[in-house]
Write an enzyme that holds these catalytic residues in place. Structure first.
Site, PDB file in Angstrom:
ATOM      1  N   ASP A 102      48.914  63.263  55.855  1.00 34.27           N
ATOM      2  CA  ASP A 102      49.384  64.651  55.790  1.00 34.27           C
ATOM      3  C   ASP A 102      48.601  65.417  54.732  1.00 34.27           C
ATOM      4  O   ASP A 102      48.164  66.544  54.955  1.00 34.27           O
ATOM      5  CB  ASP A 102      50.864  64.695  55.381  1.00 34.27           C
ATOM      6  CG  ASP A 102      51.776  64.721  56.584  1.00 34.27           C
ATOM      7  OD1 ASP A 102      52.998  64.587  56.391  1.00 34.27           O
ATOM      8  OD2 ASP A 102      51.269  64.888  57.704  1.00 34.27           O
ATOM      9  N   GLN A 105      24.979  91.455  66.547  1.00 40.35           N
ATOM     10  CA  GLN A 105      25.741  90.231  66.675  1.00 40.35           C
ATOM     11  C   GLN A 105      27.215  90.403  66.348  1.00 40.35           C
ATOM     12  O   GLN A 105      27.575  90.512  65.186  1.00 40.35           O
ATOM     13  CB  GLN A 105      25.145  89.158  65.737  1.00 40.35           C
ATOM     14  CG  GLN A 105      23.710  88.782  66.017  1.00 40.35           C
ATOM     15  CD  GLN A 105      23.597  87.798  67.174  1.00 40.35           C
ATOM     16  OE1 GLN A 105      24.599  87.491  67.810  1.00 40.35           O
ATOM     17  NE2 GLN A 105      22.395  87.326  67.418  1.00 40.35           N
ATOM     18  N   GLU A 155      40.913  61.448  60.230  1.00 38.40           N
ATOM     19  CA  GLU A 155      42.199  61.824  59.629  1.00 38.40           C
ATOM     20  C   GLU A 155      43.093  62.532  60.634  1.00 38.40           C
ATOM     21  O   GLU A 155      43.826  63.453  60.298  1.00 38.40           O
ATOM     22  CB  GLU A 155      41.962  62.668  58.363  1.00 38.40           C
ATOM     23  CG  GLU A 155      41.216  61.835  57.341  1.00 38.40           C
ATOM     24  CD  GLU A 155      41.412  62.269  55.917  1.00 38.40           C
ATOM     25  OE1 GLU A 155      42.496  62.768  55.590  1.00 38.40           O
ATOM     26  OE2 GLU A 155      40.468  62.084  55.130  1.00 38.40           O
TER      27      GLU A 155
END
Lengths: 403, 259
Positions: A263, A302, A383
């Site tokens: 976490d 852009q 993770e």
């Protein structure tokens, strides 16, 4: 009357606290700004110039890790009494982001040491274990690693098949762990192994194992797409014997330790993803300032740059909020999963678009855009994959709506 | 050692920023532009902190003159290891015209007030490149002044028995100079490599005191005797011309009226 006064004070404090939190999102406190600037200066002067070479040579940046240790960055949350910097998790996330902006591999080495190795020992270790396993790992001279995944299970962490059997006054570990970051450079590891197969995920325990150690060997270094300066390999345990006192937390607590550790760890990875994304945006925006096409600077043509900046800033605020919730000791699992999901997807999007902005130059090693693209892919995997993050968020939402 | 060191730190536009002249040509754009500590001042702070670590000096006091924002610069010095700070408040028009003469008067007054034994300053600031404050401060105090660099490599600055010992590299070898304290030292680029602040020191810096002082309290008048007439960008670099022979070169130089 007194009750009304109390209620108003409570509301005032709650609002005050909320306002402070909002202020922190709007502008970081001075301490954090100074800390962020220091890490940024270090990353730009010491990491960015060597990042490309570290990546090519697959070289662990030992000197830089020691320097960062000296600055307190390898143990941000560890209290000063144990050798750390004694700062909060928001400070840690800022540090990892700035360092990753210079070199993604250095960012993950710092993150794994802080969140995945020191984190659980700080939270679940005995005083004796903290002295033995934390203090020597705060200076940057030694780093630790975290061994949960196996060849047979990554996302399905509860299905651990590494076994730990008690024989007299020793634990004997057998099995193989896979994809362990830092392992070739680490001096200790936290191994998750099954002590009671019948209890399934409630039968997993955590063990502290020094490296090197008889019975523990390392597989070959993986040849990865990115973050090449950090080592990744299997850890093979064959009758690896450790004292009983090396168990971290209580028997059967392993899964809970792993999940709680991840976490927090995912905020470190979110920060790493943000750093790489920012570096990719820096590269693209700089190029857009110089390159012309159709008679104008491409920067003017852009909208991509706007999308990229927006993606990074949104993910950054999510990351900061999750870190602040954790610092306030409030539940933060859902927000952490959102932060990691948001940041890693922003990073892969931004680095891809950076290559598009650079065009052909984005495809060659002369510019760092290709390295950022390679580095970001892993942020969506380790993770907790993006898919797992969605599961975590969904579960939390369903719980919230449960009557 | 009970010596107290005063270190001057100046907040300047960061060296990496592209400087732009204001449209009204009265100065350069500073709003919203990244500022940081003058690199020469960082070296000065580093030297002072090193002296303290060698236990040759008891206290390092960081001083800066300017508006509220210079407190950031003082805090950076504190995070590097200075013990306390002094913020001399100068703002608005006074700050725009603040120059070496006024700053050296302020530093001289502070040196007397704080009973400083040593003043370490950066040799020059990267915005005005004056290289005057150190010399003026020493003159006002009637103290010796030395740049350990003086254009050559400085190896060390040390304090031995109430004298400042400076070792410099010169063409023939190493030169050791002793000068009486109190003194002013100006730091040049190669004196040391400034340290990165450590996280614990950044935290400690927050608790260190920064005192506020006004120039009037020190009896200093900060009005300027200089007036900036205009500020212009340097002329755009023109393309050069390649010539084939020396003869052509001489011809071109004559054409341009250079010879």
């Amino acid at each position: 009357m007194a009750a009304l006064f109390k209620a108003r004070r409570a509301l005032g404090m709650a609002v005050g606290h909320g306002v402070r939190c909002l202020n922190q999102l709007a502008e970081l406190p001075e301490l954090h700004q100074m800390m962020r600037q220091t890490c940024r200066d270090y990353a730009q002067k010491e990491l960015a110039p060597i990042a490309a070479q570290l990546d090519k040579d697959h070289k662990f940046p030992a000197k830089q890790i020691q320097e960062l240790g000296g600055m307190g960055v390898m143990a941000v949350e560890v209290p000063e009494s144990l050798g750390g910097a004694g700062m909060d998790y928001l400070a840690y996330c800022l540090a990892v982001e700035e360092l990753s902006r210079g070199c993604a591999s250095t960012g993950v080495i710092v993150s794994v040491n802080n969140s995945l190795y020191l984190g659980p020992i700080l939270k679940f270790g005995t005083e004796e274990q903290k002295k033995q396993w934390i203090t020597p790992f705060t200076t940057g001279k030694k780093v630790g690693c975290f061994a949960l995944s196996e060849p047979g299970n990554g996302s399905d962490a509860g299905a651990a098949s590494t076994l730990a059997q008690q024989e007299g006054n020793e634990w004997v570990l057998n099995g193989t762990k896979a994809w362990i970051t830092n392992c070739w450079d680490a001096s200790a590891t936290i191994i998750f192994a099954t002590t009671d197969k019948s209890l399934r995920h409630k039968g997993i325990s955590a063990f502290l194992v020094p490296m090197p150690h008889p019975g523990l060997s390392l597989g070959k270094k993986e040849d990865k797409l990115g973050i090449q300066a950090s080592s990744t390999a299997n850890i093979i345990l064959e009758d690896c014997r450790i004292p009983l006192s090396n168990m971290l937390g209580e028997r059967g607590m392993g899964f809970k330790i792993a999940m709680q550790t991840l976490d927090s760890g995912r905020l470190g990875i979110a920060a790493q993803a943000l750093g790489i994304a920012q570096a990719a945006l820096d590269c693209a925006a700089d190029y857009a300032h110089k390159r012309t096409a159709f008679g104008a600077l491409i920067g003017k043509l852009q909208f991509k740059l706007a999308d990229m900046a927006f993606a990074i800033e949104s993910a950054r605020l999510l990351t900061w909020r999750a870190a602040m919730l954790r610092d306030a000791k409030k539940p933060f699992t859902k927000e952490a999963a959102m932060a990691k999901l948001g940041a890693s997807e922003a990073a892969t999007f931004v680095s891809h678009q950076a290559i598009q902005v650079l065009g052909g130059m984005g495809y060659v090693t002369d510019m760092p855009a290709e390295r950022h693209y390679r580095d970001t892919c892993i942020t969506e995997i380790y993770e907790g994959t993006s898919e797992i993050q969605r599961l975590v968020i969904a579960n939390n939402i369903l719980k919230e709506y449960q009557q | 050692m009970s010596a107290r060191v005063l270190v001057g730190v100046k907040r300047v536009i960061d060296y990496a920023v592209k400087i732009r002249v204001k449209p009204d040509r009265t100065g350069v754009v500073t709003d919203g532009v990244k500022h940081s500590m003058n690199p020469f001042c960082e070296i000065a702070v580093e030297e002072a902190v090193k002296l303290k670590e060698k236990k040759l000096v008891k206290e390092v006091v960081a001083v800066s003159c300017g508006p509220q924002q210079v407190q950031e610069t003082i805090r950076t010095a504190l995070a590097m290891g200075a013990d306390r700070g002094i913020h001399v408040e100068v703002s608005g028009k006074d700050y725009e015209t603040l120059g070496p003469l006024q700053v050296s008067k302020i530093l001289a007054a502070l040196a007397k007030k704080e009973q400083a034994d040593l003043i370490i300053l950066g040799k020059q600031a990267i915005d005005d490149d004056c290289n005057q404050t150190g010399q003026m401060t020493a003159a006002l105090l009637d103290w010796p002044q030395r740049s350990p660099e003086d254009g050559t490599f400085a190896s060390e600055v040390n304090i031995e028995a109430d004298k400042l010992k400076v070792v410099r590299e010169i063409d023939g070898g190493l030169e050791t100079i002793k000068i009486n304290l109190p003194a002013v030292v100006t730091a040049d680029l190669r004196l040391n490599t400034p340290r990165y602040a450590t996280l614990p020191n950044i935290m400690k810096a927050k608790k260190k005191k920064i005192a506020n002082v006004k120039p009037a309290d020190l009896g200093v008048d900060v009005s300027s005797r200089l007036e900036v007439l205009k500020v212009d960008e340097p002329p755009q670099r023109q393309a050069g011309v390649k010539v084939e022979t020396v003869h052509d070169l001489v011809g071109k130089l004559k054409e341009a009226g250079r010879i």
